[in-house]
Design an enzyme around this catalytic site. Structure first.
Site, PDB file in Angstrom:
ATOM      1  N   ASP A   1       0.844  -1.199   0.000  1.00  0.00           N
ATOM      2  CA  ASP A   1       0.000   0.000   0.000  1.00  0.00           C
ATOM      3  C   ASP A   1       0.880   1.250   0.000  1.00  0.00           C
ATOM      4  OD1 ASP A   1      -1.784   2.162   1.047  1.00  0.00           O
ATOM      5  OD2 ASP A   1      -3.204   0.522   1.342  1.00  0.00           O
TER       6      ASP A   1
ATOM      7  N   ASN B   1     -12.991  -3.160   3.368  1.00  0.00           N
ATOM      8  CA  ASN B   1     -14.016  -2.122   3.445  1.00  0.00           C
ATOM      9  C   ASN B   1     -14.981  -2.202   2.265  1.00  0.00           C
ATOM     10  OD1 ASN B   1     -12.617  -1.071   5.692  1.00  0.00           O
ATOM     11  ND2 ASN B   1     -11.299   0.180   4.369  1.00  0.00           N
TER      12      ASN B   1
ATOM     13  N   GLN C   1     -14.366   2.699   2.283  1.00  0.00           N
ATOM     14  CA  GLN C   1     -13.812   2.279   0.992  1.00  0.00           C
ATOM     15  C   GLN C   1     -13.570   3.508   0.123  1.00  0.00           C
ATOM     16  OE1 GLN C   1     -16.276  -0.476  -1.285  1.00  0.00           O
ATOM     17  NE2 GLN C   1     -14.583  -1.003  -2.672  1.00  0.00           N
TER      18      GLN C   1
ATOM     19  N   HIS D   1     -10.762  -5.201  -2.545  1.00  0.00           N
ATOM     20  CA  HIS D   1      -9.393  -5.476  -2.089  1.00  0.00           C
ATOM     21  C   HIS D   1      -9.404  -5.797  -0.607  1.00  0.00           C
ATOM     22  CE1 HIS D   1     -10.130  -1.155  -1.745  1.00  0.00           C
ATOM     23  NE2 HIS D   1      -9.377  -1.195  -0.648  1.00  0.00           N
TER      24      HIS D   1
ATOM     25  N   HIS E   1      -7.038  -5.583   2.847  1.00  0.00           N
ATOM     26  CA  HIS E   1      -5.848  -5.022   3.501  1.00  0.00           C
ATOM     27  C   HIS E   1      -5.235  -6.078   4.420  1.00  0.00           C
ATOM     28  CE1 HIS E   1      -6.762  -0.626   2.811  1.00  0.00           C
ATOM     29  NE2 HIS E   1      -7.973  -1.129   2.654  1.00  0.00           N
TER      30      HIS E   1
HETATM   31  P1  5GP Z   1      -9.820   1.492   0.957  1.00  0.00           P
HETATM   32  O1  5GP Z   1      -9.901   2.769   1.741  1.00  0.00           O
HETATM   33  O2  5GP Z   1     -10.556   1.612  -0.363  1.00  0.00           O
HETATM   34  O3  5GP Z   1     -10.192   0.261   1.705  1.00  0.00           O
HETATM   35  O4  5GP Z   1      -8.277   1.312   0.637  1.00  0.00           O
HETATM   36  C1  5GP Z   1      -7.622   1.857  -0.458  1.00  0.00           C
HETATM   37  C2  5GP Z   1      -6.139   1.726  -0.168  1.00  0.00           C
HETATM   38  O5  5GP Z   1      -5.454   1.818  -1.388  1.00  0.00           O
HETATM   39  C3  5GP Z   1      -5.577   2.816   0.741  1.00  0.00           C
HETATM   40  O6  5GP Z   1      -4.943   2.211   1.863  1.00  0.00           O
HETATM   41  C4  5GP Z   1      -4.603   3.569  -0.143  1.00  0.00           C
HETATM   42  O7  5GP Z   1      -3.444   3.976   0.552  1.00  0.00           O
HETATM   43  C5  5GP Z   1      -4.273   2.556  -1.209  1.00  0.00           C
HETATM   44  N1  5GP Z   1      -3.967   3.089  -2.530  1.00  0.00           N
HETATM   45  C6  5GP Z   1      -4.706   4.006  -3.210  1.00  0.00           C
HETATM   46  N2  5GP Z   1      -4.153   4.228  -4.429  1.00  0.00           N
HETATM   47  C7  5GP Z   1      -3.059   3.427  -4.506  1.00  0.00           C
HETATM   48  C8  5GP Z   1      -2.081   3.219  -5.528  1.00  0.00           C
HETATM   49  O8  5GP Z   1      -2.102   3.816  -6.614  1.00  0.00           O
HETATM   50  N3  5GP Z   1      -1.090   2.309  -5.257  1.00  0.00           N
HETATM   51  C9  5GP Z   1      -1.049   1.628  -4.063  1.00  0.00           C
HETATM   52  N4  5GP Z   1      -0.031   0.754  -3.915  1.00  0.00           N
HETATM   53  N5  5GP Z   1      -1.928   1.822  -3.083  1.00  0.00           N
HETATM   54  C10 5GP Z   1      -2.940   2.713  -3.295  1.00  0.00           C
END
Ligand code: 5GP
Ligand code: ZN
Length: 145
Positions: free
Chosen positions: A32, A88, A95, A101, A103
């Site tokens: 991440d 999420n 999310q 995805h 984590h």
């Molecule tokens: P969510 O909040 O949707 O559960 O998690 C999205 C996650 O994706 C976040 O922890 C954020 O830091 C990560 N993320 C968002 N864009 C990118 C990206 O372009 N590359 C990587 N490696 N992580 C990303």
């Protein structure tokens, strides 16, 4: 299905580079870019599913075994004491990228990672009402009798 406007479709399929720690025909696991702790990783299916409700069973059954493999490798390589598996669904749940995805967040003895909530106090009558509401939705969707 892949979505041309989805950043995780592009990352999962290698169109956008990432720090990949695992890849097979169905998944890519990446680090991440905004890690909660050292080694914070994301399991991305290569197919596009908006969230867990869209996920196909064939993919879903592989997710937890993969999470366990990666989590074990984190413990063996990073020395974390444990790890959280967080997933999420929906904006209200935090999310931000609408491609399913998972984590994997390594937990060290020190370090203020917050994966928590304040426990409330359940009212028995309200529990029954809430249970009834969910049970009747499951019933009308044919998941229980
Ligand atoms: P969510 O909040 O949707 O559960 O998690 C999205 C996650 O994706 C976040 O922890 C954020 O830091 C990560 N993320 C968002 N864009 C990118 C990206 O372009 N590359 C990587 N490696 N992580 C990303
Ligand atoms: Zn996608």
């Amino acid at each position: 299905m892949r979505d041309d406007n989805c950043i995780f479709c592009k990352i999962a399929n290698g169109v956008i580079p990432s720090e990949t720690i695992y890849e097979d025909d169905m998944f890519r696991v990446i680090l991440d870019l905004g890690p909660a702790s050292r080694g914070h990783a994301l399991i991305l299916p290569k197919q596009h599913y908006k969230d867990i409700c869209e996920l196909e069973e064939e993919t879903a059954i592989k997710v937890l075994p993969l999470a366990a493999k990666i989590g074990n490798a984190m413990k063996n390589s990073l020395g974390c004491a444990g790890f959280n598996v967080v997933q999420n669904n929906g904006k209200a749940a935090g999310q931000t990228v609408f491609h399913f995805h998972v984590h994997l967040i390594p937990r060290y003895e020190e370090g203020p990672v917050m994966v928590s909530w304040v426990p409330g106090e359940a009212d028995p009558g309200e529990l029954t009402q809430t249970g009834d509401a969910i049970r009747s939705a499951l019933q009308s969707e044919g998941h229980i009798q």
